[in-house]
Design an enzyme around this catalytic site. Structure first.
Site, PDB file in Angstrom:
ATOM      1  N   HIS A  84       0.842  -1.199   0.000  1.00 17.69           N
ATOM      2  CA  HIS A  84       0.000   0.000   0.000  1.00 17.69           C
ATOM      3  C   HIS A  84       0.880   1.255   0.000  1.00 17.69           C
ATOM      4  CE1 HIS A  84      -2.866   3.058   1.267  1.00 17.69           C
ATOM      5  NE2 HIS A  84      -2.099   3.315   2.309  1.00 17.69           N
ATOM      6  N   ASP A 113       6.512  22.187 -26.131  1.00 22.83           N
ATOM      7  CA  ASP A 113       6.445  20.838 -25.562  1.00 22.83           C
ATOM      8  C   ASP A 113       7.497  20.749 -24.464  1.00 22.83           C
ATOM      9  OD1 ASP A 113       6.257  17.946 -25.164  1.00 22.83           O
ATOM     10  OD2 ASP A 113       5.310  17.893 -27.129  1.00 22.83           O
ATOM     11  N   TRP A 149       7.166   0.320   3.924  1.00 23.90           N
ATOM     12  CA  TRP A 149       7.679   0.950   2.703  1.00 23.90           C
ATOM     13  C   TRP A 149       9.121   1.410   2.875  1.00 23.90           C
ATOM     14  CZ3 TRP A 149       9.112   6.069   1.296  1.00 23.90           C
ATOM     15  CH2 TRP A 149       9.075   7.001   2.345  1.00 23.90           C
ATOM     16  N   SER A 176      12.994   6.715 -13.985  1.00 21.88           N
ATOM     17  CA  SER A 176      11.893   7.449 -14.597  1.00 21.88           C
ATOM     18  C   SER A 176      11.741   8.836 -13.963  1.00 21.88           C
ATOM     19  CB  SER A 176      10.601   6.643 -14.442  1.00 21.88           C
ATOM     20  OG  SER A 176       9.484   7.451 -14.586  1.00 21.88           O
ATOM     21  N   SER A 177      11.802   8.886 -12.635  1.00 23.25           N
ATOM     22  CA  SER A 177      11.658  10.176 -11.944  1.00 23.25           C
ATOM     23  C   SER A 177      12.787  11.125 -12.308  1.00 23.25           C
ATOM     24  CB  SER A 177      11.688   9.992 -10.428  1.00 23.25           C
ATOM     25  OG  SER A 177      10.550   9.341  -9.996  1.00 23.25           O
ATOM     26  N   HIS A 260      13.436  11.990   3.788  1.00 25.96           N
ATOM     27  CA  HIS A 260      12.816  13.249   4.165  1.00 25.96           C
ATOM     28  C   HIS A 260      12.675  14.204   2.984  1.00 25.96           C
ATOM     29  CE1 HIS A 260      10.784  16.002   6.669  1.00 25.96           C
ATOM     30  NE2 HIS A 260      11.425  16.906   5.952  1.00 25.96           N
ATOM     31  N   GLU A 262      12.218  13.334   0.125  1.00 26.43           N
ATOM     32  CA  GLU A 262      11.127  12.706  -0.619  1.00 26.43           C
ATOM     33  C   GLU A 262       9.758  13.208  -0.140  1.00 26.43           C
ATOM     34  OE1 GLU A 262      10.608  10.855  -3.137  1.00 26.43           O
ATOM     35  OE2 GLU A 262       8.629   9.960  -2.790  1.00 26.43           O
ATOM     36  N   TYR A 264       9.082  16.036   0.900  1.00 24.10           N
ATOM     37  CA  TYR A 264       8.874  17.370   0.326  1.00 24.10           C
ATOM     38  C   TYR A 264       8.663  17.301  -1.165  1.00 24.10           C
ATOM     39  CZ  TYR A 264       9.210  19.277   4.800  1.00 24.10           C
ATOM     40  OH  TYR A 264       8.917  19.547   6.103  1.00 24.10           O
ATOM     41  N   SER A 275      -0.996  27.735  -4.566  1.00 20.86           N
ATOM     42  CA  SER A 275      -0.659  29.143  -4.817  1.00 20.86           C
ATOM     43  C   SER A 275      -1.248  29.641  -6.125  1.00 20.86           C
ATOM     44  CB  SER A 275       0.858  29.325  -4.852  1.00 20.86           C
ATOM     45  OG  SER A 275       1.440  28.839  -3.672  1.00 20.86           O
ATOM     46  N   HIS A 309      15.316  12.886  12.232  1.00 22.84           N
ATOM     47  CA  HIS A 309      14.135  12.984  13.108  1.00 22.84           C
ATOM     48  C   HIS A 309      13.265  11.739  12.963  1.00 22.84           C
ATOM     49  CE1 HIS A 309      11.974  15.478   9.734  1.00 22.84           C
ATOM     50  NE2 HIS A 309      11.777  14.194   9.544  1.00 22.84           N
ATOM     51  N   HIS A 310      13.581  10.895  11.986  1.00 24.21           N
ATOM     52  CA  HIS A 310      12.890   9.605  11.881  1.00 24.21           C
ATOM     53  C   HIS A 310      13.578   8.537  12.728  1.00 24.21           C
ATOM     54  CE1 HIS A 310      10.260  10.851   8.525  1.00 24.21           C
ATOM     55  NE2 HIS A 310      11.279  11.620   8.210  1.00 24.21           N
ATOM     56  N   THR A 335       7.431  27.337   6.228  1.00 21.10           N
ATOM     57  CA  THR A 335       6.103  26.761   6.004  1.00 21.10           C
ATOM     58  C   THR A 335       5.026  27.737   6.471  1.00 21.10           C
ATOM     59  OG1 THR A 335       7.087  24.606   6.402  1.00 21.10           O
ATOM     60  CG2 THR A 335       4.699  24.695   6.359  1.00 21.10           C
ATOM     61  N   LYS A 338       4.344  30.457   4.057  1.00 18.86           N
ATOM     62  CA  LYS A 338       3.446  30.097   2.963  1.00 18.86           C
ATOM     63  C   LYS A 338       1.982  30.144   3.414  1.00 18.86           C
ATOM     64  CE  LYS A 338       4.877  27.444  -0.165  1.00 18.86           C
ATOM     65  NZ  LYS A 338       5.532  28.430  -1.030  1.00 18.86           N
ATOM     66  N   ARG A 457       1.845   0.857  15.125  1.00 16.73           N
ATOM     67  CA  ARG A 457       1.470   0.638  13.731  1.00 16.73           C
ATOM     68  C   ARG A 457       2.040  -0.704  13.276  1.00 16.73           C
ATOM     69  NH1 ARG A 457       5.792   4.650  10.608  1.00 16.73           N
ATOM     70  NH2 ARG A 457       4.756   3.911   8.730  1.00 16.73           N
TER      71      ARG A 457
HETATM   72  C1  HEM Z   1       5.793  20.724   9.142  1.00 25.19           C
HETATM   73  C2  HEM Z   1       6.536  19.869   8.599  1.00 25.19           C
HETATM   74  C3  HEM Z   1       6.788  18.448   9.057  1.00 25.19           C
HETATM   75  C4  HEM Z   1       7.382  18.017  10.199  1.00 25.19           C
HETATM   76  C5  HEM Z   1       7.919  18.890  11.324  1.00 25.19           C
HETATM   77  C6  HEM Z   1       7.431  16.559  10.141  1.00 25.19           C
HETATM   78  C7  HEM Z   1       7.984  15.731  11.096  1.00 25.19           C
HETATM   79  C8  HEM Z   1       7.984  14.352  11.061  1.00 25.19           C
HETATM   80  C9  HEM Z   1       8.610  13.501  12.003  1.00 25.19           C
HETATM   81  C10 HEM Z   1       9.397  13.987  13.224  1.00 25.19           C
HETATM   82  C11 HEM Z   1       8.378  12.206  11.639  1.00 25.19           C
HETATM   83  C12 HEM Z   1       8.895  10.931  12.312  1.00 25.19           C
HETATM   84  C13 HEM Z   1       7.918  10.368  13.263  1.00 25.19           C
HETATM   85  C14 HEM Z   1       8.327   9.012  13.752  1.00 25.19           C
HETATM   86  O1  HEM Z   1       8.537   8.107  12.928  1.00 25.19           O
HETATM   87  O2  HEM Z   1       8.430   8.841  14.981  1.00 25.19           O
HETATM   88  C15 HEM Z   1       7.599  12.236  10.441  1.00 25.19           C
HETATM   89  C16 HEM Z   1       7.152  11.112   9.747  1.00 25.19           C
HETATM   90  C17 HEM Z   1       6.618  11.150   8.488  1.00 25.19           C
HETATM   91  N1  HEM Z   1       6.314  12.287   7.774  1.00 25.19           N
HETATM   92 FE1  HEM Z   1       6.495  14.202   8.433  1.00 25.19          FE
HETATM   93  N2  HEM Z   1       6.848  16.143   8.995  1.00 25.19           N
HETATM   94  C18 HEM Z   1       6.443  17.260   8.300  1.00 25.19           C
HETATM   95  C19 HEM Z   1       5.827  17.283   7.071  1.00 25.19           C
HETATM   96  C20 HEM Z   1       5.610  16.167   6.286  1.00 25.19           C
HETATM   97  C21 HEM Z   1       5.141  16.207   4.929  1.00 25.19           C
HETATM   98  C22 HEM Z   1       4.831  17.483   4.155  1.00 25.19           C
HETATM   99  C23 HEM Z   1       5.050  14.929   4.513  1.00 25.19           C
HETATM  100  C24 HEM Z   1       4.614  14.366   3.175  1.00 25.19           C
HETATM  101  C25 HEM Z   1       3.995  15.004   2.239  1.00 25.19           C
HETATM  102  C26 HEM Z   1       5.446  14.078   5.595  1.00 25.19           C
HETATM  103  C27 HEM Z   1       5.462  12.702   5.540  1.00 25.19           C
HETATM  104  C28 HEM Z   1       5.871  11.880   6.540  1.00 25.19           C
HETATM  105  C29 HEM Z   1       5.885  10.448   6.456  1.00 25.19           C
HETATM  106  C30 HEM Z   1       5.481   9.605   5.238  1.00 25.19           C
HETATM  107  C31 HEM Z   1       6.333   9.976   7.684  1.00 25.19           C
HETATM  108  C32 HEM Z   1       6.402   8.535   8.165  1.00 25.19           C
HETATM  109  C33 HEM Z   1       7.526   7.781   7.679  1.00 25.19           C
HETATM  110  C34 HEM Z   1       7.486   6.349   8.179  1.00 25.19           C
HETATM  111  O3  HEM Z   1       8.038   6.092   9.236  1.00 25.19           O
HETATM  112  O4  HEM Z   1       6.902   5.484   7.504  1.00 25.19           O
HETATM  113  N3  HEM Z   1       5.774  14.864   6.666  1.00 25.19           N
HETATM  114  N4  HEM Z   1       7.374  13.573  10.113  1.00 25.19           N
HETATM  115 CU   LIG Z   2      11.075  13.603   7.796  1.00 28.59          CU
END
Ligand code: HEM
Ligand SMILES: [Cu+2]
Length: 542
Positions: A84, A113, A149, A176-177, A260, A262, A264, A275, A309-310, A335, A338, A457
């Site tokens: 998923h 084009d 994932w 591709s990307s 990370h 990614e 963004y 915008s 931070h992950h 952010t 914006k 999870r």
């Molecule tokens: C304000 C901005 C953001 C902050 C401060 C932030 C912070 C964080 C942090 C600290 C985690 C880790 C949590 C953990 O695993 O314990 C996390 C996970 C995640 N964030 Fe964000 N994030 C932000 C914006 C975004 C955006 C814009 C996206 C995607 C469009 C995103 C997608 C994800 C994803 C997919 C994970 C989980 C990854 C995984 O463990 O599978 N985040 N974020």
């Molecule tokens: Cu991150």
């Protein structure tokens, strides 16, 4: 092929189809070099993947409707969550954004084009074998990867052969990307119509220009991480294999150095889209154009120094945790710029709430919720409690589904009149919005509570005290899935069939930009000779 070689009709910047030889039949699509056709294929591919990945989510939520194991065994459950995630990220969200770029970037900068039309064809068609290899994993011995994932070692070293096909699939999607990104960068830098200064470009182009650089920077990092996994699995290396002296934590560093930026990659183009939509329906110029550009650039740069931070619970030195915590919260500054600018654009505007604007304002609400929960997670001491719980699941679905996907819905409603030449049905659009918005929140808001209460999870089962919120979440999720079926049958299909009111050239009173200077539907060839632009670079004057 005649599409690119066709040199007829040098008279104006826009030609009607009658003297542009659009190829027909299957050749039109298989040998497509036209950015509009390729954009359409990208969008249809992404929507198909959204439905496939969405169907998996429906099954996952069915299993989680009550405690105990009903439909799936735990192995299958983990395979489904993994696939998923991979399908949604690499199959749905990223290709969809590239589809929007294909359609809109040449139209917005006044180019005939994309710069590399044949490479564009390759970028798209590579996705098909990649998707087959990814989904085919389910039918291989041992089933699809069940790593999540993120494909962390050591689990990734223990999976069956579907792990290898997933790795190969990621290589292909990455190629591709990268090709798509190069195409977008060169188109924007080299093919702009005279007078389209960089600082006059529509925000969607700006956001994609910066996103494309992020893609080129980090896709190879992901390719490296999965290649090392591959050699660990088959060629005797031990990068990540602790049993042989390797370091599984190193995998996490490499993965998140990609991962990370990614996230963004999956939100910056959405910022660009919003915008564009907000000023159109507020009938005002975008507030703070320059600061918007710098904010996107700042977010992109900062996204390279926050990755750990992950990894707060991997046992980093405290100084390391503080570094990643502070840099992460720093991202909140651009952010907030914006969000402030979007709000200021609406301030005293004469707003109307057609479906694109509903999705755009909805985007701001849910993106702010997702941003705040990100800030909560960024607090290292808090994340020690919340890491690996449903709080994280709530966070990233708010930013990915409600923010990235809703921004794409906003843009779909905004630009589809230009693509198809017909207007979508406003009532169906509004129903789609409210149905999606409400059911999304019913599905995902309770997950914050589940996470705070400690529900982890990636488990097929849970203790009975989590039942109530899980049932609410499952019902919300099914309703959300149903809303997208409604969207397909009541909005997308009629448009594909050409049913609906004829769209005017500029259906939105406040919309600005070169895409509204060509007829609806946009002819097969546009801007074959560079248009002359007025000083604002939003109108064609000759
Ligand atoms: C304000 C901005 C953001 C902050 C401060 C932030 C912070 C964080 C942090 C600290 C985690 C880790 C949590 C953990 O695993 O314990 C996390 C996970 C995640 N964030 Fe964000 N994030 C932000 C914006 C975004 C955006 C814009 C996206 C995607 C469009 C995103 C997608 C994800 C994803 C997919 C994970 C989980 C990854 C995984 O463990 O599978 N985040 N974020
Ligand atoms: Cu991150």
């Amino acid at each position: 092929m005649s599409a690119v070689l066709d040199n007829q009709g040098h008279g104006g910047q826009v030609h009607d189809d009658h003297h542009a030889h659009a190829p027909t039949g299957w050749r039109r699509w298989v040998f497509a070099t036209n950015h509009k056709d390729i954009g359409t294929m990208y969008l249809l591919f992404a929507f198909t993947m959204l439905i496939i990945g969405g169907a998996m989510a429906m099954v996952i939520r069915a299993e989680l409707f009550e405690p105990g194991l009903q439909l799936l065994n735990p192995e299958m459950f983990n395979q489904l969550t993994t696939m998923h995630g991979l399908i949604m990220i690499f199959g749905a969200i990223m290709p969809a954004f590239v589809g929007f770029a294909n359609w809109m970037v040449p139209l917005q900068v006044g180019a005939p084009d994309m710069a590399f039309a044949r490479m564009n064809n390759l970028s798209f068609w590579l996705l098909i074998p990649a998707a087959l290899m990814l989904i085919g994993g389910f039918f291989m011995p041992g089933g699809a990867p069940a790593t999540g994932w993120t494909m962390y070692a050591p689990l990734s070293l223990q999976m069956g052969m579907a792990m290898d096909s997933t790795i190969f699939s990621i290589h292909i999607m990455g190629a591709s990307s990268i090709m798509g990104a190069i195409n977008i960068i060169v188109t924007i830098l080299n093919l702009r119509a005279p007078g389209m200064k960089l600082m006059k470009m529509p925000m969607f182009c700006w956001s994609w220009l910066i996103t494309a650089y992020l893609l080129i920077a980090v896709m190879p990092v992901l390719a490296g991480a999965v290649t090392m996994t591959l050699t660990d699995r088959h060629f005797g290396t031990s990068f990540f294999n602790a049993a042989n002296g390797g370091d599984p934590i190193m995998y996490q560093h490499i993965f998140w150095f990609f991962g990370h930026p990614e996230v963004y990659i999956m939100i910056l183009p959405a910022f660009g889209m919003i915008s564009q939509v907000i000023p159109a329906f507020a009938r005002k110029k975008l507030f703070g154009y320059t600061s918007m550009v710098y904010a996107i650039a700042a977010i992109a740069i900062l996204s390279f120094i926050v990755w750990a931070h992950h990894m707060f619970i991997t046992g980093m030195p405290v100084t390391g945790e503080l570094f990643f915590m502070f840099t992460t919260v720093l991202i909140a500054v651009p952010t907030a710029v914006k969000v402030f600018n979007w709000t200021a654009t609406m301030w005293r505007g004469s707003m109307t709430f057609e479906t694109p604007m509903l999705f755009a304002v909805g985007f701001i609400f849910v993106f702010v919720i997702g941003g705040f929960s990100g800030l909560v997670l960024a607090m290292a001491p808090v994340d020690i409690q919340l890491h690996g719980t449903y709080y994280v699941v709530a966070h990233f679905h708010y930013v990915l589904v409600a923010a990235a996907l809703f921004a794409m819905f906003a843009s779909f409603y905004y630009w589809s009149p230009k693509w198809t030449g017909v207007m979508y049905n406003e009532m169906h659009g509004k129903i789609h919005f409210w149905w999606s918005m409400i059911s999304f929140n019913v599905a995902f808001f309770p997950m914050h509570f589940l996470g705070l209460a400690g529900m982890p999870r990636r488990y097929a089962d849970y203790p009975a005290q989590f039942t109530d919120f899980n049932q609410v979440a499952s019902i919300g999720a099914w309703l959300f899935g149903l809303a997208q079926v409604y969207f397909f049958f009541w909005v997308v299909l009629p448009l594909l069939r050409g049913h609906g009111e004829k769209a005017p050239q500029r259906p939105w009173e406040g919309a600005e930009g070169l895409e509204w200077e060509v007829p609806s539907p946009a002819p097969f060839h546009t801007f074959e000779t560079p248009p002359k632009l007025d000083p604002t670079a939003t109108r064609v004057i000759g």
